[in-house]
Scaffold this motif. Structure first.
Motif, PDB file in Angstrom:
ATOM      1  N   GLY A  69     -15.600 -14.224  72.613  1.00 14.71           N
ATOM      2  CA  GLY A  69     -15.432 -15.026  71.413  1.00 14.71           C
ATOM      3  C   GLY A  69     -16.283 -14.518  70.262  1.00 14.71           C
ATOM      4  O   GLY A  69     -17.401 -14.059  70.468  1.00 14.71           O
ATOM      5  N   PHE A  70     -15.747 -14.592  69.039  1.00 14.66           N
ATOM      6  CA  PHE A  70     -16.482 -14.100  67.885  1.00 14.66           C
ATOM      7  C   PHE A  70     -16.474 -15.095  66.740  1.00 14.66           C
ATOM      8  O   PHE A  70     -17.521 -15.513  66.267  1.00 14.66           O
ATOM      9  N   GLU A  71     -15.290 -15.523  66.291  1.00 11.72           N
ATOM     10  CA  GLU A  71     -15.201 -16.466  65.182  1.00 11.72           C
ATOM     11  C   GLU A  71     -15.401 -17.895  65.686  1.00 11.72           C
ATOM     12  O   GLU A  71     -15.074 -18.226  66.823  1.00 11.72           O
ATOM     13  N   LEU A  72     -15.941 -18.736  64.819  1.00  9.11           N
ATOM     14  CA  LEU A  72     -16.153 -20.132  65.186  1.00  9.11           C
ATOM     15  C   LEU A  72     -14.821 -20.831  65.460  1.00  9.11           C
ATOM     16  O   LEU A  72     -13.839 -20.643  64.741  1.00  9.11           O
ATOM     17  N   TYR A  73     -14.794 -21.623  66.517  1.00 11.28           N
ATOM     18  CA  TYR A  73     -13.594 -22.360  66.904  1.00 11.28           C
ATOM     19  C   TYR A  73     -13.415 -23.559  65.987  1.00 11.28           C
ATOM     20  O   TYR A  73     -14.343 -24.319  65.725  1.00 11.28           O
ATOM     21  N   ILE A 109     -11.696 -20.380  74.552  1.00 13.34           N
ATOM     22  CA  ILE A 109     -12.897 -20.366  73.726  1.00 13.34           C
ATOM     23  C   ILE A 109     -14.107 -20.126  74.634  1.00 13.34           C
ATOM     24  O   ILE A 109     -14.058 -20.356  75.844  1.00 13.34           O
ATOM     25  N   ASP A 110     -15.189 -19.629  74.021  1.00 10.13           N
ATOM     26  CA  ASP A 110     -16.474 -19.505  74.702  1.00 10.13           C
ATOM     27  C   ASP A 110     -17.415 -20.547  74.101  1.00 10.13           C
ATOM     28  O   ASP A 110     -17.459 -20.715  72.876  1.00 10.13           O
ATOM     29  N   ILE A 111     -18.149 -21.236  74.936  1.00 11.08           N
ATOM     30  CA  ILE A 111     -19.046 -22.297  74.477  1.00 11.08           C
ATOM     31  C   ILE A 111     -20.492 -21.881  74.730  1.00 11.08           C
ATOM     32  O   ILE A 111     -20.851 -21.496  75.846  1.00 11.08           O
ATOM     33  N   PHE A 112     -21.297 -21.935  73.687  1.00 10.53           N
ATOM     34  CA  PHE A 112     -22.719 -21.603  73.774  1.00 10.53           C
ATOM     35  C   PHE A 112     -23.532 -22.850  73.452  1.00 10.53           C
ATOM     36  O   PHE A 112     -23.278 -23.536  72.461  1.00 10.53           O
ATOM     37  N   SER A 113     -24.518 -23.149  74.294  1.00  9.51           N
ATOM     38  CA  SER A 113     -25.380 -24.312  74.086  1.00  9.51           C
ATOM     39  C   SER A 113     -26.843 -23.873  74.107  1.00  9.51           C
ATOM     40  O   SER A 113     -27.191 -22.885  74.770  1.00  9.51           O
ATOM     41  N   TYR A 114     -27.688 -24.616  73.403  1.00 13.26           N
ATOM     42  CA  TYR A 114     -29.110 -24.276  73.392  1.00 13.26           C
ATOM     43  C   TYR A 114     -29.959 -25.535  73.260  1.00 13.26           C
ATOM     44  O   TYR A 114     -29.501 -26.587  72.798  1.00 13.26           O
ATOM     45  N   TYR A 115     -31.202 -25.417  73.682  1.00 16.42           N
ATOM     46  CA  TYR A 115     -32.195 -26.488  73.557  1.00 16.42           C
ATOM     47  C   TYR A 115     -33.506 -25.874  73.069  1.00 16.42           C
ATOM     48  O   TYR A 115     -33.865 -24.775  73.506  1.00 16.42           O
ATOM     49  N   VAL A 119     -31.928 -28.653  63.358  1.00 14.15           N
ATOM     50  CA  VAL A 119     -31.113 -28.835  62.151  1.00 14.15           C
ATOM     51  C   VAL A 119     -31.139 -27.546  61.335  1.00 14.15           C
ATOM     52  O   VAL A 119     -32.185 -26.912  61.175  1.00 14.15           O
ATOM     53  N   GLY A 120     -29.992 -27.130  60.830  1.00 16.60           N
ATOM     54  CA  GLY A 120     -29.926 -25.931  60.000  1.00 16.60           C
ATOM     55  C   GLY A 120     -29.708 -24.656  60.779  1.00 16.60           C
ATOM     56  O   GLY A 120     -29.802 -23.560  60.216  1.00 16.60           O
ATOM     57  N   ASN A 121     -29.392 -24.767  62.075  1.00 15.00           N
ATOM     58  CA  ASN A 121     -29.178 -23.580  62.901  1.00 15.00           C
ATOM     59  C   ASN A 121     -27.713 -23.146  62.923  1.00 15.00           C
ATOM     60  O   ASN A 121     -27.269 -22.492  63.868  1.00 15.00           O
ATOM     61  N   GLU A 122     -26.964 -23.510  61.893  1.00 17.03           N
ATOM     62  CA  GLU A 122     -25.557 -23.114  61.835  1.00 17.03           C
ATOM     63  C   GLU A 122     -25.422 -21.594  61.730  1.00 17.03           C
ATOM     64  O   GLU A 122     -26.310 -20.920  61.209  1.00 17.03           O
ATOM     65  N   ILE A 123     -24.298 -21.061  62.206  1.00 15.39           N
ATOM     66  CA  ILE A 123     -24.056 -19.628  62.168  1.00 15.39           C
ATOM     67  C   ILE A 123     -22.764 -19.337  61.414  1.00 15.39           C
ATOM     68  O   ILE A 123     -21.930 -20.227  61.219  1.00 15.39           O
ATOM     69  N   VAL A 124     -22.599 -18.088  60.978  1.00 15.29           N
ATOM     70  CA  VAL A 124     -21.361 -17.660  60.316  1.00 15.29           C
ATOM     71  C   VAL A 124     -20.341 -17.250  61.370  1.00 15.29           C
ATOM     72  O   VAL A 124     -19.172 -17.620  61.327  1.00 15.29           O
ATOM     73  N   ASN A 125     -20.785 -16.457  62.329  1.00 11.18           N
ATOM     74  CA  ASN A 125     -19.974 -16.058  63.474  1.00 11.18           C
ATOM     75  C   ASN A 125     -20.931 -15.637  64.593  1.00 11.18           C
ATOM     76  O   ASN A 125     -22.150 -15.835  64.474  1.00 11.18           O
ATOM     77  N   ALA A 126     -20.386 -15.057  65.656  1.00 14.52           N
ATOM     78  CA  ALA A 126     -21.214 -14.749  66.826  1.00 14.52           C
ATOM     79  C   ALA A 126     -22.282 -13.700  66.556  1.00 14.52           C
ATOM     80  O   ALA A 126     -23.234 -13.575  67.325  1.00 14.52           O
ATOM     81  N   SER A 127     -22.140 -12.934  65.487  1.00 14.13           N
ATOM     82  CA  SER A 127     -23.148 -11.917  65.178  1.00 14.13           C
ATOM     83  C   SER A 127     -24.366 -12.507  64.481  1.00 14.13           C
ATOM     84  O   SER A 127     -25.376 -11.829  64.291  1.00 14.13           O
ATOM     85  N   THR A 128     -24.290 -13.782  64.090  1.00 18.80           N
ATOM     86  CA  THR A 128     -25.430 -14.458  63.479  1.00 18.80           C
ATOM     87  C   THR A 128     -26.360 -14.968  64.576  1.00 18.80           C
ATOM     88  O   THR A 128     -25.931 -15.736  65.436  1.00 18.80           O
TER      89      THR A 128
END
Length: 320
Positions: A69-73, A109-115, A119-128
């Protein structure tokens, strides 16, 4: 006539079997529960999630099964799954604040989760890269836990995947556990029990590459970490004190960025400084034992990891 009846019964049984396997197995909406992959039982705060822990979620579209996956779903409602906040329920189920409708069969789709969620950790695509912090003051349980960043990935997800989906998290940082022995010049452990320890030169932020699953510490912003815990007589070895732990980004500190560990004893009467130069691997903890002396200019440090350990001699500066 008997043959015809037999065939009819077979068809009915077959139809019932198909219906039974589908009930409760698949769901077009994303359902997840959480767990942490860790064999570190020394700190419960880094070994399991607690109710209301906040997790961030990204979803990325695939062109086909063979490409990541690369682009945001983007869901049918037009919202992109970009740093969606989620909360852990008491039973480990993930309460996702935004409804995520999964793609249909033959789309993935590929799902990525983090802990912890930031706030503000948005990305443009998977390369961000996603920025994951390490806190300077880890003396409280809350800050120590938030410094122990976790990530999880689920690949090739659509509405035909059995749910709930298991979201297994793993640590991306390392943990240092400190113990202390007394050497020449000290009579008993009580003389060093109030010592203070700081770890200098620690990167405050780590950038995490979703696709490569690689961490890159940011050495342009370094902090001095105060460890978590209280020094007490070790339960197994009553000749040493133990109880200090610190979360440190995984990195090969034996190269150009060694850590500087400073120990202050007797209200600063004795100061010890040692350069810690060792490669720390993600998801591992290291047990370090220092022998403190009043008259010798060196530490003896034993460092053990999950897989294997060793004994190293470390030079230190001692100023009385």
């Amino acid at each position: 006539m008997k043959n015809k009846i037999y065939l009819i019964i077979l068809v009915i049984v077959s139809m019932c079997a198909c219906k039974k396997t589908k009930l409760g197995s698949y769901n077009e909406n994303l359902l997840m529960y959480t767990s942490i992959q860790s064999t570190d039982a020394t700190q419960t705060s880094t070994g399991r999630f607690q109710e209301n822990d906040q997790i961030g979620i990204f979803a990325l579209t695939r062109a086909d099964r063979s490409s990541k996956g690369f682009e945001l779903y983007e869901t049918t409602s037009g919202k992109k799954i970009n740093n969606i906040e989620s909360n852990v329920a008491q039973n480990g189920k993930l309460n996702i604040t935004q409804k995520i409708v999964l793609p249909s069969e033959n789309e993935y789709i590929d799902i990525f989760s983090y802990y912890p969620y930031t706030v503000g950790n948005e990305i443009v695509n998977a390369s961000t890269p996603v920025n994951l912090p390490v806190l300077e003051d880890q003396r409280t349980n809350a800050n120590f836990k938030k410094s122990a960043s976790l990530v999880a990935s689920n690949m090739l997800i659509n509405n035909t995947v059995p749910q709930p989906i298991k979201n297994v998290f793993s640590h991306i940082h390392s943990k240092l556990n400190f113990s202390f022995l007394i050497g020449k010049g000290y009579d008993n452990l009580n003389q060093i029990k109030t010592l203070r320890l700081t770890i200098n030169g620690v990167p405050a932020v780590v950038q995490y590459d979703i696709i490569q699953q690689k961490t890159t510490p940011d050495f342009t912003n370094m902090i001095s970490v105060n460890p978590f815990g209280t020094l007490e007589t070790d339960k197994i070895d009553n000749t040493k004190l133990s109880g200090f732990s610190a979360i440190i980004p995984a990195f090969d500190y034996s190269t150009s960025n060694p850590l500087s560990i400073k120990i202050s004893v007797d209200n600063g009467t004795f100061q010890y400084t040692v350069n810690f130069a060792k490669a720390l691997e993600k998801g591992k903890y290291y047990n370090i034992t220092y022998t403190l002396t009043k008259f010798e200019h060196n530490f003896t440090a034993t460092i053990a990891g999950w897989v294997e350990g060793g004994t190293i001699e470390v030079d230190a500066d001692h100023n009385s």
